[in-house]
Motif scaffolding. Structure first.
Motif, PDB file in Angstrom:
ATOM      1  N   THR A 156       0.856  -1.187   0.000  1.00 17.74           N
ATOM      2  CA  THR A 156       0.000   0.000   0.000  1.00 17.74           C
ATOM      3  C   THR A 156       0.886   1.230   0.000  1.00 17.74           C
ATOM      4  OG1 THR A 156      -1.674  -1.188   1.278  1.00 17.74           O
ATOM      5  CG2 THR A 156      -1.884   1.200   1.144  1.00 17.74           C
ATOM      6  N   THR A 157       0.734   2.058  -1.023  1.00 13.66           N
ATOM      7  CA  THR A 157       1.563   3.256  -1.176  1.00 13.66           C
ATOM      8  C   THR A 157       0.712   4.498  -0.973  1.00 13.66           C
ATOM      9  OG1 THR A 157       2.979   2.111  -2.772  1.00 13.66           O
ATOM     10  CG2 THR A 157       3.114   4.513  -2.711  1.00 13.66           C
ATOM     11  N   ILE A 158       1.170   5.368  -0.079  1.00 15.63           N
ATOM     12  CA  ILE A 158       0.472   6.617   0.217  1.00 15.63           C
ATOM     13  C   ILE A 158       1.251   7.750  -0.426  1.00 15.63           C
ATOM     14  CG2 ILE A 158      -0.505   8.091   2.001  1.00 15.63           C
ATOM     15  CD1 ILE A 158      -1.640   5.238   1.910  1.00 15.63           C
ATOM     16  N   LEU A 159       0.667   8.378  -1.430  1.00 16.18           N
ATOM     17  CA  LEU A 159       1.306   9.459  -2.165  1.00 16.18           C
ATOM     18  C   LEU A 159       0.882  10.804  -1.606  1.00 16.18           C
ATOM     19  CD1 LEU A 159       0.681   8.050  -5.752  1.00 16.18           C
ATOM     20  CD2 LEU A 159       2.759   7.807  -4.382  1.00 16.18           C
ATOM     21  N   ARG A 160       1.758  11.768  -1.706  1.00 12.04           N
ATOM     22  CA  ARG A 160       1.439  13.115  -1.238  1.00 12.04           C
ATOM     23  C   ARG A 160       0.496  13.807  -2.222  1.00 12.04           C
ATOM     24  NH1 ARG A 160       6.154  16.757   0.298  1.00 12.04           N
ATOM     25  NH2 ARG A 160       4.682  17.448   1.897  1.00 12.04           N
TER      26      ARG A 160
ATOM     27  N   PRO B 201      -3.701   0.279   7.685  1.00 13.78           N
ATOM     28  CA  PRO B 201      -3.908  -1.168   7.877  1.00 13.78           C
ATOM     29  C   PRO B 201      -5.308  -1.520   8.370  1.00 13.78           C
ATOM     30  CG  PRO B 201      -1.755  -0.537   8.702  1.00 13.78           C
ATOM     31  CD  PRO B 201      -2.469   0.730   8.354  1.00 13.78           C
ATOM     32  N   SER B 202      -5.950  -0.641   9.137  1.00 12.84           N
ATOM     33  CA  SER B 202      -7.296  -0.931   9.626  1.00 12.84           C
ATOM     34  C   SER B 202      -8.334  -0.922   8.511  1.00 12.84           C
ATOM     35  CB  SER B 202      -7.697   0.083  10.704  1.00 12.84           C
ATOM     36  OG  SER B 202      -7.855   1.382  10.137  1.00 12.84           O
ATOM     37  N   CYS B 203      -7.978  -0.346   7.352  1.00 17.21           N
ATOM     38  CA  CYS B 203      -8.896  -0.307   6.213  1.00 17.21           C
ATOM     39  C   CYS B 203      -8.624  -1.416   5.203  1.00 17.21           C
ATOM     40  CB  CYS B 203      -8.800   1.041   5.505  1.00 17.21           C
ATOM     41  SG  CYS B 203      -9.305   2.449   6.517  1.00 17.21           S
ATOM     42  N   ILE B 204      -7.489  -2.076   5.313  1.00 17.91           N
ATOM     43  CA  ILE B 204      -7.122  -3.136   4.366  1.00 17.91           C
ATOM     44  C   ILE B 204      -7.767  -4.443   4.822  1.00 17.91           C
ATOM     45  CG2 ILE B 204      -5.233  -4.390   3.282  1.00 17.91           C
ATOM     46  CD1 ILE B 204      -5.312  -1.436   2.556  1.00 17.91           C
ATOM     47  N   THR B 205      -8.558  -5.041   3.952  1.00 18.39           N
ATOM     48  CA  THR B 205      -9.232  -6.296   4.305  1.00 18.39           C
ATOM     49  C   THR B 205      -8.547  -7.520   3.704  1.00 18.39           C
ATOM     50  OG1 THR B 205     -10.754  -6.056   2.426  1.00 18.39           O
ATOM     51  CG2 THR B 205     -11.458  -5.135   4.535  1.00 18.39           C
ATOM     52  N   PHE B 206      -7.497  -7.323   2.917  1.00 19.63           N
ATOM     53  CA  PHE B 206      -6.748  -8.465   2.379  1.00 19.63           C
ATOM     54  C   PHE B 206      -5.923  -9.124   3.481  1.00 19.63           C
ATOM     55  CE2 PHE B 206      -7.150  -5.511  -1.248  1.00 19.63           C
ATOM     56  CZ  PHE B 206      -7.815  -6.337  -2.132  1.00 19.63           C
TER      57      PHE B 206
ATOM     58  N   ILE C  36       7.008   0.645   6.045  1.00 25.80           N
ATOM     59  CA  ILE C  36       6.661   0.123   7.365  1.00 25.80           C
ATOM     60  C   ILE C  36       6.003  -1.238   7.171  1.00 25.80           C
ATOM     61  CG2 ILE C  36       5.366   0.522   9.498  1.00 25.80           C
ATOM     62  CD1 ILE C  36       5.291   3.514   8.621  1.00 25.80           C
ATOM     63  N   SER C  37       6.474  -2.259   7.880  1.00 22.64           N
ATOM     64  CA  SER C  37       5.874  -3.591   7.817  1.00 22.64           C
ATOM     65  C   SER C  37       4.725  -3.675   8.814  1.00 22.64           C
ATOM     66  CB  SER C  37       6.922  -4.670   8.123  1.00 22.64           C
ATOM     67  OG  SER C  37       7.924  -4.681   7.126  1.00 22.64           O
ATOM     68  N   THR C  38       3.567  -4.098   8.335  1.00 17.84           N
ATOM     69  CA  THR C  38       2.391  -4.237   9.193  1.00 17.84           C
ATOM     70  C   THR C  38       1.796  -5.631   8.998  1.00 17.84           C
ATOM     71  OG1 THR C  38       0.712  -3.513   7.603  1.00 17.84           O
ATOM     72  CG2 THR C  38       1.938  -1.780   8.751  1.00 17.84           C
ATOM     73  N   ASN C  39       0.768  -5.946   9.792  1.00 23.51           N
ATOM     74  CA  ASN C  39       0.101  -7.239   9.637  1.00 23.51           C
ATOM     75  C   ASN C  39      -0.793  -7.279   8.403  1.00 23.51           C
ATOM     76  OD1 ASN C  39      -1.772  -5.432  10.607  1.00 23.51           O
ATOM     77  ND2 ASN C  39      -2.747  -6.890  12.000  1.00 23.51           N
ATOM     78  N   ARG C  40      -0.886  -6.195   7.684  1.00 23.86           N
ATOM     79  CA  ARG C  40      -1.645  -6.128   6.426  1.00 23.86           C
ATOM     80  C   ARG C  40      -0.729  -5.809   5.255  1.00 23.86           C
ATOM     81  NH1 ARG C  40      -6.930  -5.418   8.450  1.00 23.86           N
ATOM     82  NH2 ARG C  40      -6.863  -6.507  10.451  1.00 23.86           N
TER      83      ARG C  40
END
Length: 765
Positions: free
Chosen positions: A261-265, A298-303, A277-281
């Motif tokens: 998941t990439t967050i662009l400015r 990550p709280s919005c990712i359902t994969f 950042i490594s997360t559980n999602r």
């Protein structure tokens, strides 16, 4: 104004000439099409034709005839007359006028009734009515043979029904899964009428189920249904097969691989530097600097890595990220990583680009409220959609309004102005104990509100209102919304009054008590259900129910502390009451594929004060009438019950509120032309008192007079619907008022006094 007879005769002659000269340019051997004449449908055993099938047949036969000028309900065919009698080679303004007015003839040859009968035969075959016949006949006008209608005659055979279903014989994983989905079908059952559209829906359902179980590249066209009517004449045997051209990728069942998941400015800012950042999602790549709490995305990712890939997870992730309101662009792209492995996977790449966090708005508009007040307003809003980096929304709104009342009492001095400030801070999560049931598939919100306003009624009073509270909003199911307000404190302060207002209050102490300065500590719960029952959105309901209690907790605490009599907070009494209200709106689309709706509403509400209060606060009582209620009457001009305010008080409306309300509305909505829509409606209802009031005789709820107390009105209106806004003008006509009105008859309103006019924004319900 006197109209001379020659002028009337001239108009009549002109209309006659116009109506008789609209076929001059019809070619020899053809006729101007005037519409469908007869449309006879006969079934083999007299049973009723399915509604959807009848609509499809009429749609196939339908062809626009020569409408009149601008809208079809005008009686004069101006467009046809101009086309047939004016010179189309004219120049200048006359040419422009010709192009604007002229409507060419629609000819029978252009309608092609033979082709339409073949289309109707195909529709009948597709719905299982094999062997049906469709014939047509051209019905020429008796006076003018150049005008003709088309009559259709349909004789339907007995429908073919499903006799047997043959499923896939293969035993591979994909075939077994297709069989398991197909066997759960509500349509693929023995005895169901054969229907091509239903089979097409089954293909889509099976493909969607497969795409939610890892078969991402599978498509509906890969499913085939073979129908055989020879095995058992009069019946259909259906065989389920998989197409031969299914690509290898569509046969693979994928699991979720790596998640990125990439967050662009914001595109107005520099690209920034990536921070992974490594997360559980999966891996979260944020282009720094960025205001973003690391747990939010990550709280919005359902994969889930290793889980069967599901299109439903894509949709849920897209929806949850969108509802944060902080991104202007969101893209989700699955990419095959290894299709040769025993368990092939799809890597998921999600790209989110920040939107501008700060938004300011200024609106100058016309507002319409449910109590029939209309007037200009100024709204200035300022919001931050990502205050702390967690999707928090801070909104501050300044508003100023001046309003006057529409309807029969529009000359009343009961106009007002109001100004205020409201602030809210919303968190996209539940700041509440976990025992409250909610689904993780949707965002849940916690909102803190704080506001103040001043309301001025010229010649009567000035009232200040301060309020604060917290509200939780969550979804426990797809179509329902829950709102719980554990605490809301409102303080009403009557700043000043006039001698006229004081005189009115002295005549009605019960109403005066509801206006007193007081605290209102509330707790409320609202449940909303909003759904359509079919994919075609034919039948839908919206149900809302709210229960509110005020003062019970405070009263209990004060009682435990030994306080007796009237209890006060900071030297001011607090109100104690319970209130419940429910509204059901039913929408019925009358003709599939059109904007013709029958919309009905029933509203029921009751409120009761007790303990520390003798009257429900004025703002919490019910009233009736107005632009969004019974439109034949202005707000607070009827009720409670059969009570009628004295003439000296009818401009005040202060005492025409109640603690019980019943309202019933039905409205037929239909399109006219372009964005212009029309409506015809009938409204009924009233308000009553649950406690007897000697100064408002007839106002108490009474079973013996209940039906006589119900006011009744009808009317029609126009709407300009431009999508984001609806401008509405309604004319209501009163049929019955609950009070005695100089006539013993049920329809007791004089014609000249029966009308009410309302200009409003938005639909009434």
């Amino acid at each position: 104004m006197r109209i001379k007879l020659p002028a009337v005769l001239a108009v009549i002659v002109s209309l006659f000439v116009m109506s008789c000269s609209t076929t001059r340019r019809v070619p020899q051997g053809d006729a101007r099409y005037t519409g469908i004449g007869k449309f006879d449908v006969a079934t083999s055993n007299g049973e009723k034709v399915p509604v959807g099938l009848m609509e499809n047949l009429k749609t196939a036969a339908a062809c626009d005839a020569n409408n009149t000028f601008l809208v079809s309900f005008l009686p004069i065919p101006v467009g046809l007359w101009v086309y047939n009698n004016w010179n189309d080679s004219a120049k200048g303004p006359k040419k422009w006028l010709y192009n604007w007015l002229a409507r060419p003839n629609v000819l029978i040859g252009e309608v092609k009734p033979a082709l339409r009968t073949e289309l109707m035969k195909q529709i009948l075959d597709n719905n299982g009515y094999f062997g049906s016949t469709v014939d047509y006949d051209i019905s020429y006008g008796k006076r003018n043979k150049k005008k003709a209608a088309v009559d259709y005659s349909i004789k339907m055979s007995s429908p073919y029904r499903i006799d047997s279903i043959i499923y896939l014989s293969e035993t591979d994983k994909m075939s077994v899964f297709i069989d398991s989905v197909a066997k759960k079908s509500h349509y693929l059952q023995k005895g169901e009428i054969f229907c091509v559209d239903s089979l097409s829906d089954e293909r889509i359902r099976i493909a969607n189920s497969m795409r939610n179980r890892g078969y991402y590249y599978f498509r509906p066209e890969y499913i085939e249904f073979l129908a055989d009517s020879l095995i058992n004449p009069g019946s259909i045997a259906i065989k389920l097969t998989v197409a031969d051209n299914v690509p290898d990728m569509a046969k693979l069942q994928y699991r979720t691989g790596n998640i990125y998941t990439t967050i662009l400015r914001n595109n107005k800012e520099s690209p920034g530097e990536p921070d992974t950042i490594s997360t559980n999602r999966g891996d979260l790549i944020v282009m720094e600097p960025a205001r973003l709490r690391k747990h939010l995305i990550p709280s919005c990712i359902t994969f889930r890595e290793g889980k069967l890939f599901s299109v439903r997870d894509m949709d849920r992730t897209q929806t949850r990220l969108s509802r944060l309101g902080i991104f202007g662009n969101i893209q989700i792209q699955p990419v095959p990583s290894d299709t040769t492995a025993a368990n092939p996977t799809l890597d998921v790449y999600t790209f989110c680009q920040f939107d501008d966090p700060i938004e300011a708005s200024i609106e100058v508009n016309a507002t319409s409220k449910s109590n029939s007040y209309l007037g200009p307003g100024l709204i200035f809003g300022l919001s931050n959609r990502n205050l702390f980096g967690g999707g928090e929304r801070l909104s501050v709104t300044l508003n100023a309004d001046y309003e006057w009342q529409t309807g029969r009492n529009s000359n009343s001095v009961f106009n007002s102005y109001e100004f205020g400030i409201n602030g809210s801070l919303a968190f996209p999560r539940m700041l509440a104990p976990r025992f409250i049931k909610r689904t993780n598939r949707e965002l849940n919100w916690t909102t803190i509100n704080l506001g103040a306003s001043v309301l001025n009624r010229p010649h009567y009073f000035k009232l200040a209102d301060f309020n604060m509270g917290i509200t939780y909003e969550w979804r426990a199911a797809r179509h329902s919304v829950n709102q719980f307000t554990p605490f809301k404190l409102t303080y009403n302060k009557l700043i000043s009054t006039t001698h006229e207002f004081d005189s009115i209050m002295s005549q009605n102490p019960a109403v005066a008590l509801s206006f007193q300065s007081q605290f209102i500590p509330e707790m409320s719960y609202t449940y909303t259900l909003d759904k359509f029952f079919e994919r075609a959105r034919i039948n839908g309901i919206n149900f809302t129910a709210t229960v509110t209690e005020a003062g019970n907790i405070f009263n209990g605490i004060w009682s435990l502390c030994g306080v007796k009599g009237e209890k006060k907070l900071f030297g001011t009494p607090f109100s104690q009451f319970i209130k419940g209200q429910a509204q059901l709106v039913y929408n019925r689309r009358l003709i599939r594929g059109t904007d013709q709706w029958l919309v009905s509403r029933i509203f029921l509400g009751a409120a009761h004060a007790y303990g520390n209060a003798r009257q429900v606060p004025y703002a919490e009582q019910f009233y009736i009438g107005g632009a969004n209620s019974i439109r034949a009457f202005t707000v607070r001009s009827i009720g409670p019950g059969s009570y009628r305010a004295p003439k000296s008080l009818r401009d005040g409306y202060f005492d025409q509120t109640g603690t019980f309300k019943l309202e019933l509305n039905t409205e037929y909505r239909f399109p006219i032309v372009s964005v212009l829509h029309g409506a015809a409606f009938i409204d009924a209802g009233n308000i009553w008192l649950l406690k007897k009031d000697e100064l408002r005789l007839g106002g108490q709820l009474n079973g013996r007079t209940f039906f006589k107390d119900i006011a009744l009105g009808t009317g029609a209106g126009l709407r300009v619907d431009i999508g984001m806004m609806v401008i509405r003008f309604d004319v209501g006509y009163g049929l019955h008022v609950p009070y005695y009105n100089d006539t013993p008859h049920y329809f007791n309103i004089k014609f000249k006094n029966a009308f009410a006019y309302h200009l409003a924004i938005g639909y009434p319900f």
